[in-house]
Design an enzyme around this catalytic site. Sequence first.
Site, PDB file in Angstrom:
ATOM      1  N   ARG A   1       8.020 -17.136  21.143  1.00 37.43           N
ATOM      2  CA  ARG A   1       9.277 -16.274  20.960  1.00 37.43           C
ATOM      3  C   ARG A   1       9.857 -15.982  22.371  1.00 37.43           C
ATOM      4  NH1 ARG A   1      11.554 -12.755  17.229  1.00 37.43           N
ATOM      5  NH2 ARG A   1      11.930 -10.600  18.088  1.00 37.43           N
TER       6      ARG A   1
ATOM      7  N   LYS B   1       9.852  -7.680  11.410  1.00 40.57           N
ATOM      8  CA  LYS B   1       9.471  -6.161  11.966  1.00 40.57           C
ATOM      9  C   LYS B   1      10.553  -5.071  11.720  1.00 40.57           C
ATOM     10  CE  LYS B   1       7.530  -4.099  15.911  1.00 40.57           C
ATOM     11  NZ  LYS B   1       7.014  -4.495  17.250  1.00 40.57           N
TER      12      LYS B   1
ATOM     13  N   HIS C   1       2.999 -15.447  20.808  1.00 38.21           N
ATOM     14  CA  HIS C   1       4.033 -14.747  20.908  1.00 38.21           C
ATOM     15  C   HIS C   1       4.738 -15.221  22.091  1.00 38.21           C
ATOM     16  CE1 HIS C   1       6.288 -11.302  19.241  1.00 38.21           C
ATOM     17  NE2 HIS C   1       6.929 -10.882  20.632  1.00 38.21           N
TER      18      HIS C   1
ATOM     19  N   TYR D   1      14.265  -9.846  28.988  1.00 36.25           N
ATOM     20  CA  TYR D   1      14.139 -11.424  29.197  1.00 36.25           C
ATOM     21  C   TYR D   1      15.125 -11.891  30.544  1.00 36.25           C
ATOM     22  CZ  TYR D   1      11.911 -11.682  24.756  1.00 36.25           C
ATOM     23  OH  TYR D   1      11.211 -11.635  23.972  1.00 36.25           O
TER      24      TYR D   1
ATOM     25  N   ARG E   1       7.975 -14.366  15.052  1.00 38.10           N
ATOM     26  CA  ARG E   1       6.819 -13.849  15.331  1.00 38.10           C
ATOM     27  C   ARG E   1       5.816 -14.652  14.504  1.00 38.10           C
ATOM     28  NH1 ARG E   1      10.621  -9.815  14.364  1.00 38.10           N
ATOM     29  NH2 ARG E   1      10.884  -8.152  16.049  1.00 38.10           N
TER      30      ARG E   1
END
Length: 338
Positions: free
Chosen positions: A288, A220, A285, A320, A195
């Site tokens: 990632r 996170k 982002h 994904y 991130r």
Amino acid sequence: MVVMKIIEKYGLLRVQMAYNKEHVKMLKKIGGGKWDPGARVWNFPLGKKQDLETLQGEIVTVSAYDEAVKLLKNHLKQKGYSPKTIKSYTGHLDRFLTYSKGEVDKASINEYLLYLLEEKQSSHSYANQSINAIKAYLRLVNKSEDFTVPYIPRPKKEHKLPKVMSKEEVKKVIDATHNTKHKTMLMLAYSCGLRVSETASMQLKNIDSSRMVVMVEQGKGRKDRMVSLSDKMLQQLRQYYREYKPVKWLFEGSDRSRYISTRTVQTVFNNSVKAVGIEKKLSFHSLRHSYATHMLEAGVDLRFIQELLGHRSSKTTEIYTHVSVQSLGKIANPLDQL
């Protein structure tokens, strides 16, 4: 650095700061501001708040509801929330109280949510986060975690697919980044699935070349995780170290005792994307997202990708599968069969 204090008072934003010719130019460029020589402040309409917040530097916002915001802030700190979440929640609460003029009831909350969705055109995710902040505050002032918050209808959650780049596009973006420090940041983010906050705050001690791993500390959700360190990434890191010689933080800011700001990291990425002419709506982002998708397309097990990304739930990682072209490529298109 622009250091300002913004006070919401009498329906205006009152901006206090030490005199600096360049900073005054920046304020004038925003427009709508008026200098008050008696109070020695700049007065701006409330609608200019976001424009003021785009100025680089430290901004201290004070409102008529500062005590309520401070109360929630201290409570969230004690609960162990991350600085980013605390900033988000307190910001939401401050904006709500300013809008409702301190009223906190079902009617004022619902009116505020309609204002966000209809007038401000805010996303459903943004509105839901506002609800979370208001509920946290209500439980706090009622001194009970079990306090029953009045029913607040939530907007339906938006199901958006992550913005993913192809391998060729990732390579173009990295190759277009000529500054060694900036290139190393983008390469590390992509090669480790980081991130933006994890990239900016990476420490030298977390690069373990003997085991070829990178330790991501307190990501996170306050979670640690380990990701692999590629040979190509190690070579780039060594080249970067010889040139910059960082001490503690891998990517130091202008003040070497602090790490680079996330805003700067995002700007680096945006500039490189613009330089290569990619028209997709991308953010930092996206590196990632691309890492995870490319891993999936390479045959890496989804559960392993979940661990590498630090996702608590496998459902988060499963998104994904919807953007991977690996399975789509195996499906015969009916047009080709005509």
